[in-house]
Design an enzyme around this catalytic site. Structure first.
Site, PDB file in Angstrom:
ATOM      1  N   ARG A  68       0.821  -1.208   0.000  1.00 51.20           N
ATOM      2  CA  ARG A  68       0.000   0.000   0.000  1.00 51.20           C
ATOM      3  C   ARG A  68       0.858   1.262   0.000  1.00 51.20           C
ATOM      4  O   ARG A  68       0.419   2.318  -0.434  1.00 51.20           O
ATOM      5  CB  ARG A  68      -0.933  -0.018   1.210  1.00 51.20           C
ATOM      6  N   TYR A 121     -14.642  21.574 -11.087  1.00 50.20           N
ATOM      7  CA  TYR A 121     -15.136  20.267 -11.540  1.00 50.20           C
ATOM      8  C   TYR A 121     -16.328  19.841 -10.681  1.00 50.20           C
ATOM      9  O   TYR A 121     -16.260  19.879  -9.448  1.00 50.20           O
ATOM     10  CB  TYR A 121     -13.958  19.294 -11.407  1.00 50.20           C
ATOM     11  N   ASP A 193      -6.159  22.764  -9.333  1.00 50.94           N
ATOM     12  CA  ASP A 193      -6.353  21.610 -10.215  1.00 50.94           C
ATOM     13  C   ASP A 193      -5.781  21.987 -11.582  1.00 50.94           C
ATOM     14  O   ASP A 193      -6.299  22.861 -12.264  1.00 50.94           O
ATOM     15  CB  ASP A 193      -7.853  21.280 -10.294  1.00 50.94           C
ATOM     16  N   LYS A 218      -6.490  11.810 -17.495  1.00 48.01           N
ATOM     17  CA  LYS A 218      -6.661  12.597 -18.724  1.00 48.01           C
ATOM     18  C   LYS A 218      -5.370  12.563 -19.553  1.00 48.01           C
ATOM     19  O   LYS A 218      -5.013  11.524 -20.061  1.00 48.01           O
ATOM     20  CB  LYS A 218      -7.092  14.020 -18.350  1.00 48.01           C
TER      21      LYS A 218
END
Ligand code: PLP
Length: 404
Positions: A68, A121, A193, A218
């Site tokens: 992890r 967003y 962002d 993206k």
């Protein structure tokens, strides 16, 4: 608008195509081959009691501890993004949204106030209105074009400003340096962002932000086949960011990290083509009788265009248009029979996408008013003549439908 060379400024720390090719490829991670191996791991093994104690004392310094907490595949990617974005370090997240929410949670506590851009967003907004509000954080939305005027929205407990510039649906460009200056005066943090610009076109940390977030889903991934987020933090915030991600159990698969590393290597050449194709399509659309406004940061019709010109090194492949008349139901005539522009969420892959999207429901600081529907376009790597033909046929269908 611009149709000359798109690169005006180097706002990006000297980061360029060379950085994209070399970043994160240190020998410790790659063992002398070109790409780091994909380490699939949960359990990591310790040889001795002594080694176990050493690793427990400091589980974060790039040595294997537990799956992890990362493997060389992950560290190669986080190092690469840090080289591109600057700052102290990068944390990887299972999605872009998890990166946004993980970054916010690392900086705010119950009783704090946060300022969020009205063009943020939509799922970021849902988190602010839902989870943050539930944990007792008070949220105020601000006009993305407010600039230094944001000062009047600060309260004694304002801890954080969250921006997205440009907004990924309506494309207002915020004056990030002005927002950061005011935030600094009040001792507040700024998260930006940076998904639209990628690290090649804009550098939020250099402009005063504390954390820069990417939906690597993206452009960094670039092939519509992976979900991943990154957050890159400065010295002031990195430990908080990392500690919070560990506490929340955020982790990504080595396969996904490897896919994003692969995408990153060709980001330079892909982005240039996305930019060029999008400028061609946006210029063509700006002449069409069905189109009221082109919301592309490189065009003067885009709110905040002058800020883009001042701060950004170019534009990517995502923009919107506002149609002249009709309503959202009429856009079926446009989108239903497209041949190349497929309809779906997300963007940044090699393919073109089209999405009717109404900003009105997600606006409170500055109500959205437009003459017709907003259509968001992602311009892919197809031939631009083919893309124009597809859009032309669609716009003609739309026109016939609304009877103009
Ligand atoms: C897509 C997107 C996100 C979320 O990324 P996911 O990987 O889809 O969760 C965050 N911010 C912006 C600007 C985006 O476009």
């Amino acid at each position: 608008m611009t149709d000359e060379s798109p690169a005006k400024n180097s706002a990006t720390n000297g980061v360029n195509e060379t950085t994209l090719v070399t970043a994160g490829r240190k020998k410790e991670w790659t063992h002398g081959i070109v790409n780091p191996p994909v380490y699939r791991a949960s359990t990591c093994l310790f040889e001795t009691y002594q080694e176990l104690q050493v690793r427990i004392a400091d589980p974060t310094n790039g040595k294997l501890f537990y799956g992890r907490k990362g493997t060389p595949t992950h560290w190669s990617l986080s190092d690469a993004v840090t080289e591109l974005e600057g700052g102290e370090g990068t944390v990887l997240y299972p999605s872009g949204l998890a990166a946004v929410t993980g970054a916010i949670l690392s900086l705010v506590s119950t009783g704090d106030h946060v300022l969020v851009s009205d063009s943020a967003y939509d799922p970021t907004r849902a988190f602010a209105n839902g989870f943050l509000t539930k944990m007792g954080v008070h949220v105020t939305y601000f006009d993305p074009l407010i600039g230094a005027g944001i000062d009047s929205l600060f309260e004694d407990n304002t801890k954080l400003v969250l921006t997205e510039t440009p907004g990924s649906l309506t494309f207002e460009i915020s004056d990030l340096p002005a927002l950061c200056k005011v935030a600094k005066k009040h001792g507040a943090y700024v998260i930006a962002d940076n998904t639209w610009a990628t690290p090649l076109l804009f550098n939020p940390l250099e402009h005063g932000a504390d954390i820069s977030v990417h939906a690597a889903t993206k452009y960094l991934g670039g092939h519509s086949d992976v979900m991943l987020g990154t957050a890159t933090a400065n010295k002031r915030t990195f430990k908080k960011l990392q500690r919070t991600a560990f506490q929340l159990g955020h982790t990504v698969s080595a396969d996904d990290a490897s896919l994003v590393l692969r995408g990153l290597r060709t980001l330079g050449i892909r982005l240039k083509q996305h930019e060029e194709n999008a400028l061609i399509l946006a210029a063509w659309l700006s002449e069409r009788p069905e189109v009221d406004t082109v919301l592309h940061p490189a065009f003067e019709t885009c709110p905040g265009h002058e800020i883009w010109e001042r701060d950004f090194a170019g534009s990517s492949g995502l923009f919107s248009i506002v149609l002249k008349g009709g309503d959202y139901a009429d856009t079926a005539a446009l989108v239903d029979d497209m041949k190349l522009f497929k309809m779906g969420f997300s963007w940044g892959g090699f393919e073109s996408l089209i999405l009717p999207s109404n900003p009105a429901s997600a606006r409170t600081a500055v109500p959205w008013q437009s003459v017709g529907p907003v259509i968001r376009l992602h311009i892919g790597l197809e031939n631009t003549d083919d893309l124009i033909a597809d859009l032309q046929a669609g716009l003609e269908r739309y026109s016939a439908k609304i009877g103009s």
